[in-house]
Design an enzyme around this catalytic site. Sequence first.
Site, PDB file in Angstrom:
ATOM      1  N   GLU A   1       0.852  -1.193   0.000  1.00  0.00           N
ATOM      2  CA  GLU A   1       0.000   0.000   0.000  1.00  0.00           C
ATOM      3  C   GLU A   1       0.889   1.245   0.000  1.00  0.00           C
ATOM      4  O   GLU A   1       1.776   1.380   0.841  1.00  0.00           O
ATOM      5  CB  GLU A   1      -0.899   0.016   1.240  1.00  0.00           C
ATOM      6  CG  GLU A   1      -2.019  -1.006   1.219  1.00  0.00           C
ATOM      7  CD  GLU A   1      -3.246  -0.531   0.414  1.00  0.00           C
ATOM      8  OE1 GLU A   1      -3.241   0.608  -0.111  1.00  0.00           O
ATOM      9  OE2 GLU A   1      -4.206  -1.317   0.331  1.00  0.00           O
TER      10      GLU A   1
ATOM     11  N   HIS B   1      -3.581  -3.115  -8.482  1.00  0.00           N
ATOM     12  CA  HIS B   1      -4.930  -3.536  -8.079  1.00  0.00           C
ATOM     13  C   HIS B   1      -5.921  -3.237  -9.208  1.00  0.00           C
ATOM     14  O   HIS B   1      -6.860  -3.983  -9.436  1.00  0.00           O
ATOM     15  CB  HIS B   1      -5.310  -2.774  -6.801  1.00  0.00           C
ATOM     16  CG  HIS B   1      -6.335  -3.461  -5.966  1.00  0.00           C
ATOM     17  ND1 HIS B   1      -6.894  -2.872  -4.864  1.00  0.00           N
ATOM     18  CD2 HIS B   1      -6.915  -4.692  -6.073  1.00  0.00           C
ATOM     19  CE1 HIS B   1      -7.771  -3.717  -4.323  1.00  0.00           C
ATOM     20  NE2 HIS B   1      -7.802  -4.819  -5.035  1.00  0.00           N
TER      21      HIS B   1
ATOM     22  N   ASP C   1      -6.387   1.812  -8.268  1.00  0.00           N
ATOM     23  CA  ASP C   1      -5.043   1.995  -7.717  1.00  0.00           C
ATOM     24  C   ASP C   1      -4.040   1.006  -8.314  1.00  0.00           C
ATOM     25  O   ASP C   1      -4.404  -0.123  -8.632  1.00  0.00           O
ATOM     26  CB  ASP C   1      -5.067   1.860  -6.181  1.00  0.00           C
ATOM     27  CG  ASP C   1      -5.718   0.567  -5.678  1.00  0.00           C
ATOM     28  OD1 ASP C   1      -6.737   0.149  -6.244  1.00  0.00           O
ATOM     29  OD2 ASP C   1      -5.187  -0.009  -4.704  1.00  0.00           O
TER      30      ASP C   1
HETATM   31 ZN   LIG Z   1      -5.992  -1.493  -3.683  1.00  0.00          ZN
END
Ligand SMILES: [Zn+2]
Length: 215
Positions: free
Chosen positions: A103, A174, A184
């Site tokens: 992330e 993603h 994203d």
């Molecule tokens: Zn994501």
Amino acid sequence: MRIKSHRLIGDDISQLTSPNQGGPFAAAAPDTLILHFTNGDDAAWAIDALRDPTPGGRVSAHLVVHRDGAVTQLVPFDTIAWHAGHSAWGGRTDFNQCSIGIEIDNAGRLQPEADHFVSWRGTGYDESDVVQATHRNERAPSWWHRYPQPQLDRVELLCALLVDRYKMRWILGHEEIAPDRKHDPGPAFPLDELRQRVLGQEPMLFYEDMDKTPI
Ligand SMILES: [Zn+2]
């Protein structure tokens, strides 16, 4: 920066634990890196969400990369994290079972206002923090939160380290494994360039390799 017992060691690395995890990977996994943006205000906000044990919305990731390049690890690399959700690419589904999730602290898509830009959370951003670009899954340009260079440099270093350590074969966004619902890491992130540099090739589709043992 190096890996010991499936945890990162090095400068600017913090270790925490997320309760949101799914046990050990199967013997042949993970072989894929999935890149995300946090879609939030800052890394602390994202880390709280990725450690929230409230039933119904439990999510996690292996790593969170802060905007200055610092890294927080939440799940060891031999353990399943819950970052991919419903996902499919190249003949394979359920990417939580075969991937490490990174992330990246970034507010995501922004909306223009009179003299600044605003995230979905209502946080304001100066024009200097904004990139106008067309998402790979869309046709019209929109506005996206810029990734600072120290953050991009750290993500690429992490990818290279993990590809080397775990013999990973794919780096995907993603937005590529869940294109109907996810955006994203988005067009402000140089995903194609990064995987060209780290893997030296465009990703092969899984069906070409389904019957082979991972290298
Ligand atoms: Zn994501």
